[in-house]
Design a protein around this motif. Structure first.
Motif, PDB file in Angstrom:
ATOM      1  N   GLY A 286      -9.729   6.445 -13.238  1.00  0.00           N
ATOM      2  CA  GLY A 286      -9.408   7.319 -11.712  1.00  0.00           C
ATOM      3  C   GLY A 286      -8.232   6.126 -11.167  1.00  0.00           C
ATOM      4  N   VAL A 287      -8.528   5.065 -11.451  1.00  0.00           N
ATOM      5  CA  VAL A 287      -7.834   3.874 -10.835  1.00  0.00           C
ATOM      6  C   VAL A 287      -6.372   3.882 -11.403  1.00  0.00           C
ATOM      7  CG1 VAL A 287      -7.366   1.332 -10.870  1.00  0.00           C
ATOM      8  CG2 VAL A 287      -9.548   2.438 -10.428  1.00  0.00           C
ATOM      9  N   TYR A 288      -6.060   4.144 -13.117  1.00  0.00           N
ATOM     10  CA  TYR A 288      -4.957   4.411 -13.383  1.00  0.00           C
ATOM     11  C   TYR A 288      -4.235   5.640 -12.753  1.00  0.00           C
ATOM     12  CZ  TYR A 288      -1.648   5.887 -16.915  1.00  0.00           C
ATOM     13  OH  TYR A 288      -0.274   6.244 -17.393  1.00  0.00           O
ATOM     14  N   LEU A 289      -4.926   6.781 -12.962  1.00  0.00           N
ATOM     15  CA  LEU A 289      -4.393   8.257 -12.141  1.00  0.00           C
ATOM     16  C   LEU A 289      -3.925   8.088 -10.835  1.00  0.00           C
ATOM     17  CD1 LEU A 289      -7.003  10.609 -13.793  1.00  0.00           C
ATOM     18  CD2 LEU A 289      -4.303  10.129 -14.567  1.00  0.00           C
ATOM     19  N   ILE A 290      -4.405   7.333  -9.962  1.00  0.00           N
ATOM     20  CA  ILE A 290      -4.173   7.069  -8.508  1.00  0.00           C
ATOM     21  C   ILE A 290      -2.683   6.051  -8.312  1.00  0.00           C
ATOM     22  CG2 ILE A 290      -4.596   6.378  -6.253  1.00  0.00           C
ATOM     23  CD1 ILE A 290      -7.637   6.931  -6.979  1.00  0.00           C
ATOM     24  N   HIS A 291      -3.017   4.896  -8.663  1.00  0.00           N
ATOM     25  CA  HIS A 291      -2.071   3.972  -8.493  1.00  0.00           C
ATOM     26  C   HIS A 291      -0.739   3.950  -9.526  1.00  0.00           C
ATOM     27  CE1 HIS A 291      -2.710   1.521 -12.248  1.00  0.00           C
ATOM     28  NE2 HIS A 291      -1.658   0.630 -11.789  1.00  0.00           N
ATOM     29  N   GLU A 292      -0.950   4.732 -10.700  1.00  0.00           N
ATOM     30  CA  GLU A 292       0.306   4.891 -11.576  1.00  0.00           C
ATOM     31  C   GLU A 292       1.235   6.123 -11.438  1.00  0.00           C
ATOM     32  OE1 GLU A 292       3.236   3.990 -14.457  1.00  0.00           O
ATOM     33  OE2 GLU A 292       2.148   3.072 -13.017  1.00  0.00           O
ATOM     34  N   CYS A 293       0.747   7.031 -10.484  1.00  0.00           N
ATOM     35  CA  CYS A 293       1.417   8.346 -10.028  1.00  0.00           C
ATOM     36  C   CYS A 293       2.726   7.723  -9.294  1.00  0.00           C
ATOM     37  CB  CYS A 293       0.682   9.202  -9.382  1.00  0.00           C
ATOM     38  SG  CYS A 293       1.280  10.628  -8.870  1.00  0.00           S
ATOM     39  N   SER A 294       3.725   8.499  -9.579  1.00  0.00           N
ATOM     40  CA  SER A 294       5.231   8.266  -8.975  1.00  0.00           C
ATOM     41  C   SER A 294       5.141   8.383  -7.685  1.00  0.00           C
ATOM     42  CB  SER A 294       6.042   8.966  -9.646  1.00  0.00           C
ATOM     43  OG  SER A 294       5.996  10.218  -9.814  1.00  0.00           O
ATOM     44  N   PHE A 295       4.142   9.242  -7.179  1.00  0.00           N
ATOM     45  CA  PHE A 295       4.187   9.707  -5.691  1.00  0.00           C
ATOM     46  C   PHE A 295       3.710   8.697  -4.879  1.00  0.00           C
ATOM     47  CE2 PHE A 295       3.893  14.217  -7.889  1.00  0.00           C
ATOM     48  CZ  PHE A 295       5.035  14.604  -7.295  1.00  0.00           C
ATOM     49  N   ILE A 296       2.729   7.743  -5.503  1.00  0.00           N
ATOM     50  CA  ILE A 296       2.078   6.945  -4.826  1.00  0.00           C
ATOM     51  C   ILE A 296       2.856   5.518  -5.207  1.00  0.00           C
ATOM     52  CG2 ILE A 296      -0.087   5.541  -4.757  1.00  0.00           C
ATOM     53  CD1 ILE A 296      -0.310   8.651  -4.155  1.00  0.00           C
ATOM     54  N   LEU A 297       3.382   5.344  -6.187  1.00  0.00           N
ATOM     55  CA  LEU A 297       4.218   3.999  -6.391  1.00  0.00           C
ATOM     56  C   LEU A 297       4.762   3.396  -5.297  1.00  0.00           C
ATOM     57  CD1 LEU A 297       5.617   4.510 -10.012  1.00  0.00           C
ATOM     58  CD2 LEU A 297       3.586   3.319  -9.269  1.00  0.00           C
ATOM     59  N   LYS A 298       5.725   4.153  -4.612  1.00  0.00           N
ATOM     60  CA  LYS A 298       6.625   3.672  -3.509  1.00  0.00           C
ATOM     61  C   LYS A 298       5.437   3.302  -2.135  1.00  0.00           C
ATOM     62  CE  LYS A 298      10.824   5.908  -4.924  1.00  0.00           C
ATOM     63  NZ  LYS A 298      11.701   7.030  -4.550  1.00  0.00           N
ATOM     64  N   ILE A 299       4.463   4.035  -2.116  1.00  0.00           N
ATOM     65  CA  ILE A 299       3.583   3.902  -0.933  1.00  0.00           C
ATOM     66  C   ILE A 299       2.966   2.454  -1.261  1.00  0.00           C
ATOM     67  CG2 ILE A 299       1.437   4.632   0.446  1.00  0.00           C
ATOM     68  CD1 ILE A 299       2.291   7.281  -0.327  1.00  0.00           C
ATOM     69  N   ILE A 300       2.394   2.384  -2.673  1.00  0.00           N
ATOM     70  CA  ILE A 300       1.560   0.884  -2.729  1.00  0.00           C
ATOM     71  C   ILE A 300       2.450  -0.217  -2.844  1.00  0.00           C
ATOM     72  CG2 ILE A 300       0.161  -0.114  -4.515  1.00  0.00           C
ATOM     73  CD1 ILE A 300      -0.839   2.490  -5.199  1.00  0.00           C
ATOM     74  N   TRP A 301       3.686  -0.373  -3.663  1.00  0.00           N
ATOM     75  CA  TRP A 301       4.445  -1.484  -3.937  1.00  0.00           C
ATOM     76  C   TRP A 301       5.584  -1.447  -3.034  1.00  0.00           C
ATOM     77  CZ3 TRP A 301       0.653  -3.426  -6.467  1.00  0.00           C
ATOM     78  CH2 TRP A 301       0.182  -2.770  -7.513  1.00  0.00           C
ATOM     79  N   GLY A 302       5.265  -1.912  -1.741  1.00  0.00           N
ATOM     80  CA  GLY A 302       6.140  -1.925  -0.503  1.00  0.00           C
ATOM     81  C   GLY A 302       6.854  -3.350  -0.749  1.00  0.00           C
ATOM     82  N   ARG A 303       8.007  -3.189   0.147  1.00  0.00           N
ATOM     83  CA  ARG A 303       8.945  -4.339   0.346  1.00  0.00           C
ATOM     84  C   ARG A 303       8.484  -5.697   0.656  1.00  0.00           C
ATOM     85  NH1 ARG A 303      13.802  -2.409  -0.317  1.00  0.00           N
ATOM     86  NH2 ARG A 303      14.748  -4.437   0.183  1.00  0.00           N
ATOM     87  N   ALA A 304       7.015  -5.789   1.094  1.00  0.00           N
ATOM     88  CA  ALA A 304       6.485  -7.040   1.469  1.00  0.00           C
ATOM     89  C   ALA A 304       6.335  -7.773   0.103  1.00  0.00           C
ATOM     90  CB  ALA A 304       5.063  -6.888   1.885  1.00  0.00           C
ATOM     91  N   ILE A 305       6.562  -7.307  -1.146  1.00  0.00           N
ATOM     92  CA  ILE A 305       6.379  -7.893  -2.427  1.00  0.00           C
ATOM     93  C   ILE A 305       7.536  -8.899  -2.629  1.00  0.00           C
ATOM     94  CG2 ILE A 305       6.557  -7.784  -4.998  1.00  0.00           C
ATOM     95  CD1 ILE A 305       5.038  -5.240  -4.639  1.00  0.00           C
ATOM     96  N   ILE A 306       8.668  -8.686  -1.910  1.00  0.00           N
ATOM     97  CA  ILE A 306       9.879  -9.450  -2.002  1.00  0.00           C
ATOM     98  C   ILE A 306       9.712 -10.675  -1.405  1.00  0.00           C
ATOM     99  CG2 ILE A 306      12.453  -9.724  -1.304  1.00  0.00           C
ATOM    100  CD1 ILE A 306      12.595  -6.533  -1.342  1.00  0.00           C
TER     101      ILE A 306
END
Length: 363
Positions: A286-306
């Protein structure tokens, strides 16, 4: 007890998924948002991206080795349950994306490509290409009843020769021919190789143990060698004959050794049955199916990572750890709720539907 789940393998599933999430933090966060990250003045940060990015493929390899290890001696199939979970999270991920887009990015919903993508994921599910791991896993599960008797007929020596052929000729040559581009074909080949390695251990070494420190030491030495060998390619961006040799050595040889040695470490780790570990491990898919979906990627990995990457190594490490842990915990909690409250109901409904269809066919 026969029903006990071996917590050493369940712990491996958790660690493998954490490795995948961390690698996605680097791949979808650092590398996607900072294309010239290799020019950063923070040397340790750049160096750290090398083993972490490899960790994703190592984690995936562990899951396929685990499948081969257990499925080679088992006739149980999980296709229906896996497909039902994929369908659930396809709907869930799309709904989360729609809510987020309505609140923050309404213009995205008017794009034709977005609507086509949503339709593709909801209609095609495992064959949509959204989750390559799922597509490959389903293919291998379907192939297992045909592969199993062939592998079981091989003696140990023949199996080793078969593995060497698969490793050197089928995987390594194909990898070099594709210029080390991990497309769906190469992913399938690497996954099958990992599956066969797991099947080999399941057939001939299931009840044989070694000191877990031995494979752990091999893993540590190999990951160090991998990092050193990939530095000229990934960070210094060198090309040429030497770089080609290093790519063959790291991608085709060291990664296989890394997957195999880490699997052997957990196989030989005796921790008994730990219900807490088993419960967390049950949510890894379930962790994989949520966080690796392309719809969710941009929500999770925000510009704060820069900002996180362009900090001192310890700050970067701390903030990355917090980010990854939060992603894992939130996704795991969501899947735990699904398992406890929703899965029994929709699986029962699916089973009832199948029974009714069978009854109609018999009439």
């Amino acid at each position: 007890m026969a029903s006990e789940r071996q917590s050493n393998f369940e712990l491996m599933r958790i660690i493998a998924m954490l490795m995948i999430v961390v690698s996605h933090y680097i791949q979808h966060g650092v590398c996607a948002l900072i294309p010239d990250y290799y020019n950063s003045q923070f040397v340790l940060n750049k160096l750290f991206t090398i083993p972490v990015r490899a960790g994703g493929q190592i984690g995936v390899g562990l899951f396929f080795m685990l499948s081969g290890y257990f499925l080679i001696n088992s006739k149980s199939q999980r296709v229906l349950k896996v497909c039902a979970e994929v369908a659930f999270y396809a709907i869930f991920d799309v709904l989360v994306f729609l809510v987020f887009s309505i609140l923050f990015q309404k213009q995205v919903l008017s794009e034709k490509s977005t609507l086509v993508h949503i339709t593709s994921v909801l209609m095609l599910l495992v064959s949509s290409g959204e989750w390559w791991f799922v597509t490959t896993y389903i293919m291998i599960i379907i192939m297992t009843p045909f592969i199993r008797p062939i592998l079981q007929e091989l003696n140990k020596k023949s199996f080793i020769i078969f593995l060497l052929f698969m490793w050197i000729v089928w995987f390594e040559v194909a990898l070099a021919a594709n210029r080390y581009d991990f497309n769906i074909s190469i992913n399938l080949q690497q996954s099958l190789l990992s599956y066969f390695l797991g099947a080999f251990l399941g057939l001939y070494y299931k009840n044989r143990n070694v000191n877990p420190l031995i494979p752990l030491c091999i893993f540590i030495v190999s990951i160090f060698a991998f990092t050193v060998a990939r530095y000229p390619i990934d960070i210094q961006r060198k090309s040429g004959f030497i770089s080609e040799i290093l790519m063959i050595f790291t991608t085709g040889i060291l990664k296989v050794i890394l997957i195999f040695s880490l699997f052997c470490f957990f196989k030989n780790l005796k921790i008994g049955e730990k219900k807490g570990i088993n419960r967390i491990a049950s949510t890894t898919f379930g962790v994989y199916l949520i966080h690796e979906c392309s719809f969710i990627l941009k929500i999770i990995w925000g510009r704060a990572i820069i900002k996180q990457f362009n900090s001192s190594f310890l700050v970067f490490l701390e903030e990355m750890f917090i980010t990854v842990l939060l992603v894992y915990i939130i996704c795991s909690l969501i899947d735990f709720i699904r398992i406890r409250l929703l899965e029994p109901k929709y699986m029962k409904a699916i089973q009832n539907l199948i029974e009714k269809m069978k009854e109609k066919d018999e009439q």
